[in-house]
Design a protein around this motif. Structure first.
Motif, PDB file in Angstrom:
ATOM      1  N   GLY A  31      87.968  79.090  21.897  1.00  0.00           N
ATOM      2  CA  GLY A  31      86.754  79.112  21.227  1.00  0.00           C
ATOM      3  C   GLY A  31      86.560  80.781  20.573  1.00  0.00           C
ATOM      4  O   GLY A  31      86.081  80.853  19.654  1.00  0.00           O
ATOM      5  N   ILE A  32      87.114  81.504  21.217  1.00  0.00           N
ATOM      6  CA  ILE A  32      87.263  83.009  20.769  1.00  0.00           C
ATOM      7  C   ILE A  32      88.166  82.971  19.421  1.00  0.00           C
ATOM      8  O   ILE A  32      87.719  83.660  18.490  1.00  0.00           O
ATOM      9  CB  ILE A  32      87.649  83.909  21.670  1.00  0.00           C
ATOM     10  N   ILE A  33      89.142  82.535  19.370  1.00  0.00           N
ATOM     11  CA  ILE A  33      90.263  82.424  18.533  1.00  0.00           C
ATOM     12  C   ILE A  33      89.538  81.631  17.306  1.00  0.00           C
ATOM     13  O   ILE A  33      89.466  82.304  16.050  1.00  0.00           O
ATOM     14  CB  ILE A  33      91.737  81.767  18.767  1.00  0.00           C
ATOM     15  N   ASN A  34      88.705  80.386  17.399  1.00  0.00           N
ATOM     16  CA  ASN A  34      88.144  79.829  16.246  1.00  0.00           C
ATOM     17  C   ASN A  34      86.868  80.568  15.602  1.00  0.00           C
ATOM     18  O   ASN A  34      86.638  80.525  14.569  1.00  0.00           O
ATOM     19  CB  ASN A  34      87.495  78.729  16.842  1.00  0.00           C
ATOM     20  N   SER A  35      86.254  81.250  16.662  1.00  0.00           N
ATOM     21  CA  SER A  35      85.000  82.197  15.878  1.00  0.00           C
ATOM     22  C   SER A  35      85.549  83.134  15.003  1.00  0.00           C
ATOM     23  O   SER A  35      84.855  83.647  14.041  1.00  0.00           O
ATOM     24  CB  SER A  35      84.321  82.835  17.359  1.00  0.00           C
ATOM     25  N   TYR A  36      86.566  83.793  15.407  1.00  0.00           N
ATOM     26  CA  TYR A  36      87.013  84.752  14.349  1.00  0.00           C
ATOM     27  C   TYR A  36      87.904  84.157  13.262  1.00  0.00           C
ATOM     28  O   TYR A  36      88.486  84.948  12.444  1.00  0.00           O
ATOM     29  CB  TYR A  36      88.191  85.739  15.305  1.00  0.00           C
ATOM     30  N   LYS A  37      88.135  82.856  13.016  1.00  0.00           N
ATOM     31  CA  LYS A  37      88.620  82.388  11.706  1.00  0.00           C
ATOM     32  C   LYS A  37      87.380  82.360  10.831  1.00  0.00           C
ATOM     33  O   LYS A  37      87.838  81.904   9.797  1.00  0.00           O
ATOM     34  CB  LYS A  37      89.308  81.022  12.206  1.00  0.00           C
ATOM     35  N   ASN A  38      86.276  82.528  11.135  1.00  0.00           N
ATOM     36  CA  ASN A  38      85.226  82.332  10.157  1.00  0.00           C
ATOM     37  C   ASN A  38      85.067  83.446   9.444  1.00  0.00           C
ATOM     38  O   ASN A  38      85.919  84.562   9.503  1.00  0.00           O
ATOM     39  CB  ASN A  38      83.745  82.120  10.920  1.00  0.00           C
ATOM     40  N   ALA A  39      84.174  83.642   8.361  1.00  0.00           N
ATOM     41  CA  ALA A  39      84.056  84.808   7.554  1.00  0.00           C
ATOM     42  C   ALA A  39      83.503  85.993   8.670  1.00  0.00           C
ATOM     43  O   ALA A  39      82.901  85.628   9.721  1.00  0.00           O
ATOM     44  CB  ALA A  39      83.050  84.430   6.529  1.00  0.00           C
ATOM     45  N   SER A  41      81.275  88.143   8.321  1.00  0.00           N
ATOM     46  CA  SER A  41      79.507  88.150   8.629  1.00  0.00           C
ATOM     47  C   SER A  41      79.422  87.226   9.810  1.00  0.00           C
ATOM     48  O   SER A  41      78.184  87.596  10.376  1.00  0.00           O
ATOM     49  CB  SER A  41      79.197  87.924   7.381  1.00  0.00           C
ATOM     50  N   LYS A  42      80.330  86.288  10.013  1.00  0.00           N
ATOM     51  CA  LYS A  42      79.767  85.284  11.173  1.00  0.00           C
ATOM     52  C   LYS A  42      80.604  85.565  12.297  1.00  0.00           C
ATOM     53  O   LYS A  42      80.324  84.776  13.602  1.00  0.00           O
ATOM     54  CB  LYS A  42      80.188  83.808  10.607  1.00  0.00           C
ATOM     55  N   TRP A  43      81.205  86.760  12.421  1.00  0.00           N
ATOM     56  CA  TRP A  43      81.833  86.958  13.744  1.00  0.00           C
ATOM     57  C   TRP A  43      81.089  87.372  14.892  1.00  0.00           C
ATOM     58  O   TRP A  43      79.943  88.004  14.687  1.00  0.00           O
ATOM     59  CB  TRP A  43      82.779  88.233  13.485  1.00  0.00           C
ATOM     60  N   PRO A  44      81.463  87.316  16.275  1.00  0.00           N
ATOM     61  CA  PRO A  44      80.424  87.637  17.105  1.00  0.00           C
ATOM     62  C   PRO A  44      80.148  89.118  17.193  1.00  0.00           C
ATOM     63  O   PRO A  44      80.873  89.802  16.693  1.00  0.00           O
ATOM     64  CB  PRO A  44      81.179  87.365  18.331  1.00  0.00           C
ATOM     65  N   LYS A  45      78.930  89.165  17.597  1.00  0.00           N
ATOM     66  CA  LYS A  45      78.591  90.892  17.619  1.00  0.00           C
ATOM     67  C   LYS A  45      79.140  91.489  18.726  1.00  0.00           C
ATOM     68  O   LYS A  45      79.278  90.853  19.754  1.00  0.00           O
ATOM     69  CB  LYS A  45      76.905  91.111  17.565  1.00  0.00           C
TER      70      LYS A  45
END
Length: 53
Positions: A31-39, A41-45
């Motif tokens: 899930g962490i890997i997938n969240s950082y594959k986004n733009a 601006s959409k990365w977790p704070k």
């Protein structure tokens, strides 16, 4: 114990560790890997502790 013995130990141990790390199946990790594959601006704070600049 000589240097050759230490080197042989390390050469025998490292491949086993690498194989075990590759077999890890952690849903949270993916899930962490997938969240950082986004733009960006959409990365977790980030969580920054109070007082850290």
């Amino acid at each position: 114990m000589g240097l050759a013995t230490i080197v042989m130990f390390l050469l025998n141990y490292v491949p086993k560790v690498n194989c075990e790390l590759l077999e890890i199946q952690d849903a949270g990790f993916q899930g962490i890997i997938n969240s950082y594959k986004n733009a960006i601006s959409k990365w977790p704070k980030p969580n920054i502790e109070e007082g850290v600049s």
